[in-house]
Design an enzyme around this catalytic site. Structure first.
Site, PDB file in Angstrom:
ATOM      1  N   GLU A   1      12.206   1.849  -3.638  1.00  0.00           N
ATOM      2  CA  GLU A   1      11.766   3.339  -2.837  1.00  0.00           C
ATOM      3  C   GLU A   1      12.597   3.355  -1.660  1.00  0.00           C
ATOM      4  OE1 GLU A   1       7.582   2.926  -3.137  1.00  0.00           O
ATOM      5  OE2 GLU A   1       7.644   3.099  -5.248  1.00  0.00           O
TER       6      GLU A   1
ATOM      7  N   GLY B   1       1.817  -2.823  -6.310  1.00  0.00           N
ATOM      8  CA  GLY B   1       1.689  -1.416  -5.495  1.00  0.00           C
ATOM      9  C   GLY B   1       0.083  -0.735  -6.051  1.00  0.00           C
ATOM     10  N   GLY B   2       0.123   0.226  -6.981  1.00  0.00           N
ATOM     11  CA  GLY B   2      -1.136   1.057  -7.042  1.00  0.00           C
ATOM     12  C   GLY B   2      -2.406   0.228  -7.176  1.00  0.00           C
TER      13      GLY B   2
ATOM     14  N   TRP C   1       0.726  -1.243  -0.027  1.00  0.00           N
ATOM     15  CA  TRP C   1       0.118  -0.071  -0.084  1.00  0.00           C
ATOM     16  C   TRP C   1       0.777   1.189   0.072  1.00  0.00           C
ATOM     17  CZ3 TRP C   1      -4.495  -0.664   3.954  1.00  0.00           C
ATOM     18  CH2 TRP C   1      -5.283  -1.980   3.577  1.00  0.00           C
ATOM     19  N   LYS C   2       2.187   1.180   0.233  1.00  0.00           N
ATOM     20  CA  LYS C   2       2.928   2.187   0.337  1.00  0.00           C
ATOM     21  C   LYS C   2       2.437   3.280   1.471  1.00  0.00           C
ATOM     22  CE  LYS C   2       4.438   1.458  -4.560  1.00  0.00           C
ATOM     23  NZ  LYS C   2       5.189   2.003  -5.503  1.00  0.00           N
TER      24      LYS C   2
ATOM     25  N   HIS D   1      12.749  -2.529  -0.832  1.00  0.00           N
ATOM     26  CA  HIS D   1      12.026  -2.082  -1.912  1.00  0.00           C
ATOM     27  C   HIS D   1      12.708  -0.961  -2.421  1.00  0.00           C
ATOM     28  CE1 HIS D   1       8.850  -0.032  -4.161  1.00  0.00           C
ATOM     29  NE2 HIS D   1       8.169  -1.074  -3.987  1.00  0.00           N
TER      30      HIS D   1
HETATM   31  C1  PEP Z   1       5.809  -1.869  -5.869  1.00  0.00           C
HETATM   32  O1  PEP Z   1       5.468  -0.829  -5.191  1.00  0.00           O
HETATM   33  O2  PEP Z   1       6.135  -2.655  -5.449  1.00  0.00           O
HETATM   34  C2  PEP Z   1       5.098  -1.629  -7.191  1.00  0.00           C
HETATM   35  C3  PEP Z   1       5.475  -2.889  -7.839  1.00  0.00           C
HETATM   36  O3  PEP Z   1       4.318  -0.703  -7.353  1.00  0.00           O
HETATM   37  P1  PEP Z   1       3.133  -0.734  -8.701  1.00  0.00           P
HETATM   38  O4  PEP Z   1       2.450  -1.867  -8.809  1.00  0.00           O
HETATM   39  O5  PEP Z   1       2.226   0.533  -8.401  1.00  0.00           O
HETATM   40  O6  PEP Z   1       4.231  -0.633  -9.885  1.00  0.00           O
END
Ligand code: PEP
Length: 249
Positions: free
Chosen positions: A97, A233-234, A10-11, A95
């Site tokens: 990020e 993620g999103g 979910w970040k 991750h």
């Molecule tokens: C993630 O944050 O691990 C990711 C894969 O993000 P997204 O699916 O939004 O690309």
């Protein structure tokens, strides 16, 4: 047979009301967990509430990071023991990020992963190349170094309790997904790297793909031999979209 894992990262999204809404959307699906291990990773502040909501369900709880230290004077950090007391079983580590915005090197990811395993958490160890590295033909070299350093000193037993996520940095949050063939090539390579630790165990490790996974591209990715699930993620912020990904397993 490797277990399929669909994990939602979910970040920095999920206030308490948002967490409640999203989880009740997921729990409305009684078949969740039939075909895959489903994990949600809300922010730290929502973990306890999520744990209470998910109690008795087939959705597992994960965190997005943890400290490399067991306890002590580390302002702002959250320990593995704290994650365990709120009912988390998984923790995302390394991750991109965290690597990019917090300058986390693989050696730190390794220390965290070893500690997570020691205390009984399942680490989801993330690796992946940037666009510049891919375009320079360095993908395998980058993955090789990240695997070697992030899993440094892993025993076969520890490897068997870990999950790996291959997340090409250029595909994260960009809407630019790796083609199933491109992702499979990287996954097969990562599995060959894991075989250096222990060949038999490497065959049992779930390697998840992450990077703009959506309901409409999940099936083709998940059909690949070495793709054992997804780190989402999103798309994990919509119950409907996330459930559709879960059902593409
Ligand atoms: C993630 O944050 O691990 C990711 C894969 O993000 P997204 O699916 O939004 O690309």
């Amino acid at each position: 047979m490797r277990r399929k894992v669909i994990a939602g990262n979910w970040k920095m999204n999920g206030t308490l009301p948002e967490t409640e809404k999203l989880l009740s959307g997921l729990l409305a699906d009684k078949s969740i967990g039939d075909t895959a291990t489903v994990v949600v990773c809300p922010p730290f502040t929502s973990l306890l509430q999520a744990s209470k909501i998910l109690h008795g369900s087939r959705i597992a709880l994960g965190a997005q990071d943890m400290s490399a230290h067991e306890k002590g004077a580390y302002t702002g950090e959250v320990s593995a023991a704290m994650l365990l007391t709120v009912g988390a079983h998984f923790v995302i580590l390394g991750h991109s990020e965290r690597r990019q915005y917090h300058a986390e090197p693989s050696a730190l990811v390794n220390a965290k992963a070893k500690l997570a395993l020691k205390l009984g958490l399942t680490p989801i160890v993330c690796i992946g190349e940037t666009l510049a590295e891919r375009e320079a033909g360095q993908t395998e070299a980058v993955l090789g170094t990240q695997v070697e350093e992030s899993l440094f000193g892993f025993t076969a037993e520890e490897l068997g309790r870990a999950v790996i996520a291959y997340e090409p940095v250029w595909a994260i949050g960009t809407g630019r997904v790796a083609s199933p063939e491109m992702a499979e090539e990287a996954h097969a390579y990562v599995r060959r790297l894991l075989k250096k630790i222990d060949p038999a165990t490497a065959d049992r490790v779930s390697i998840l793909y992450g990077g703009s996974v959506k309901a409409d591209n999940a099936k083709a990715l998940l059909r690949q031999t070495d793709i054992d699930g997804a780190l989402v993620g999103g798309a994990s912020l919509s119950a409907e979209e996330f459930l559709n990904i879960v059902h593409s397993v």
